[in-house]
Enzyme design. Structure first.
Site, short mmCIF file in Angstrom:
data_model
loop_
_atom_site.label_atom_id
_atom_site.label_comp_id
_atom_site.label_asym_id
_atom_site.label_seq_id
_atom_site.Cartn_x
_atom_site.Cartn_y
_atom_site.Cartn_z
N GLN A 67 35.64 9.66 27.58
CA GLN A 67 34.83 8.93 26.62
C GLN A 67 34.29 9.84 25.52
OE1 GLN A 67 32.36 5.93 29.41
NE2 GLN A 67 32.39 8.00 30.18
N ASP A 191 26.16 -0.78 37.52
CA ASP A 191 25.67 -0.36 36.20
C ASP A 191 26.84 0.21 35.43
OD1 ASP A 191 24.00 0.20 34.09
OD2 ASP A 191 23.14 2.01 34.98
#
Length: 343
Positions: A67, A191
């Protein structure tokens, strides 16, 4: 959890963050210098909708194996964590998202001692779980070491949580980690990033994952909760209704709830589920908050949580009539500009 922030790859594999002046001229910033007064971070929410933040500084940026990461100092929301162009949390209002994610399942459980967090690399979910006096162990499993290290260094609000001896920090794919572990948990938390095509999280939203891997790792009276994406009048059909319907196929008691998160520019959704009845009663929740949690909650109380489970007519009707179920070959994604479907 928004949509696209532009990154332009360098030859060395790192990225340069695209910022915009008021005239939308790209500014390339290699260092953490003060930027021009009229510089903005611009996030494309949809093809014809953008959300802009006036900036003080670009504090940090980098690229991991998985990422792009950026920490922005915005004038309106304070420090903002952005991963892969998606707003993850903002300093001034992240408590709304994380209190809604963590406290309802722990308060609904009769005596939560063990918590497993899928994702949660920034540490805020673990921080909230560790406020519960009964909790003896929190396993936080995130796939990206660089993101975790970045957040440990730069998100000062979570420094204490990362140092807590009750926290077991694991760098691994959450699916593989749950499969390999012999222990069970009182609460499992999702999450995770939204199901994005090509992203690492899609399979963690499928019926088979919930049924075959996650649910068997819950103790008796165990509770599962997950973030479930945008849940506004115009956005709830993207993934929220499908996540809800998928979980309904696996658990006996399932409730969806929502709250407005200002920095997301939308209402956000969560889904809580168990095979044991969920006690959602304002007075009892307030009593448990006072008895179980260290410190004062900033957003959540019994009445606000009960209210959050009462959905508006449009969203409630969609959830009631939703038929899509996430499977490996039957996906509904948030993808780039707008929604991409693979049916």
């Amino acid at each position: 959890m928004g949509e696209a922030m532009e990154f332009f790859p360098y030859n060395n594999g790192f990225s340069k963050l695209a910022l915009y002046e008021t005239k939308h001229v790209v500014i390339e910033k290699q260092n953490h210098d003060e930027i021009d007064e009229d510089s903005w971070f611009e996030e494309e929410i949809d093809v014809d909708l953008k959300w802009s933040f006036s900036l003080n500084r670009v504090l940090h940026k980098g690229t991991s194996e998985y990422q792009d990461i950026a920490l922005l100092d915005t004038k309106h929301f304070g420090k903002v964590l952005v991963i892969d162009g998606k707003m993850q949390s903002a300093e001034f209002d992240e408590f709304i998202y994380h209190e809604c994610l963590i406290h309802p399942p722990l308060l609904c459980h009769p005596n939560p001692k063990t918590v497993f967090i899928m994702g949660g690399g920034e540490g805020s979910a673990a921080r909230e779980a560790l406020r519960h006096r009964s909790v003896e162990k929190v396993v936080m499993c995130d796939i990206d070491q660089e993101v975790v290290d970045f957040c440990k260094t730069h998100l000062t609000a979570n420094h204490e949580a990362f140092r807590n001896m009750k926290l077991d920090l694991v760098i691994n794919d959450a699916k593989a980690e749950l499969e390999d572990r012999q222990e069970k948990f009182d609460v499992i938390v999702g999450d995770l990033a939204d199901p994005v095509e090509g992203g690492p999280c899609y399979q963690l939203y499928t019926k088979s994952f919930y049924e075959d891997i996650l649910k068997p790792k819950l103790n008796s009276k165990g509770i599962f909760v997950t973030q479930a994406g945008p849940a506004g009048v115009f956005t709830h059909k993207e993934v929220f209704s499908s996540i809800y319907n998928t979980i309904k196929q696996v658990f006996k008691y399932v409730r969806a709830y929502t709250a407005h998160v200002p920095s997301f520019a939308d209402t956000w959704g969560w889904v809580i589920a168990s095979d044991y009845p969920l006690c959602i009663e304002a007075g009892k929740m307030d009593k448990k908050i006072g008895e179980r949690i260290d410190g004062e909650l900033l957003y959540l109380n019994g009445a606000s949580f009960v209210a959050s489970t009462i959905l508006n007519k449009t969203v409630a009707k969609t959830l009631k009539n939703e038929t899509h179920v996430y499977a490996e070959d039957n996906a509904r994604f948030i993808h780039g500009q707008g929604i991409a479907y693979r049916i």
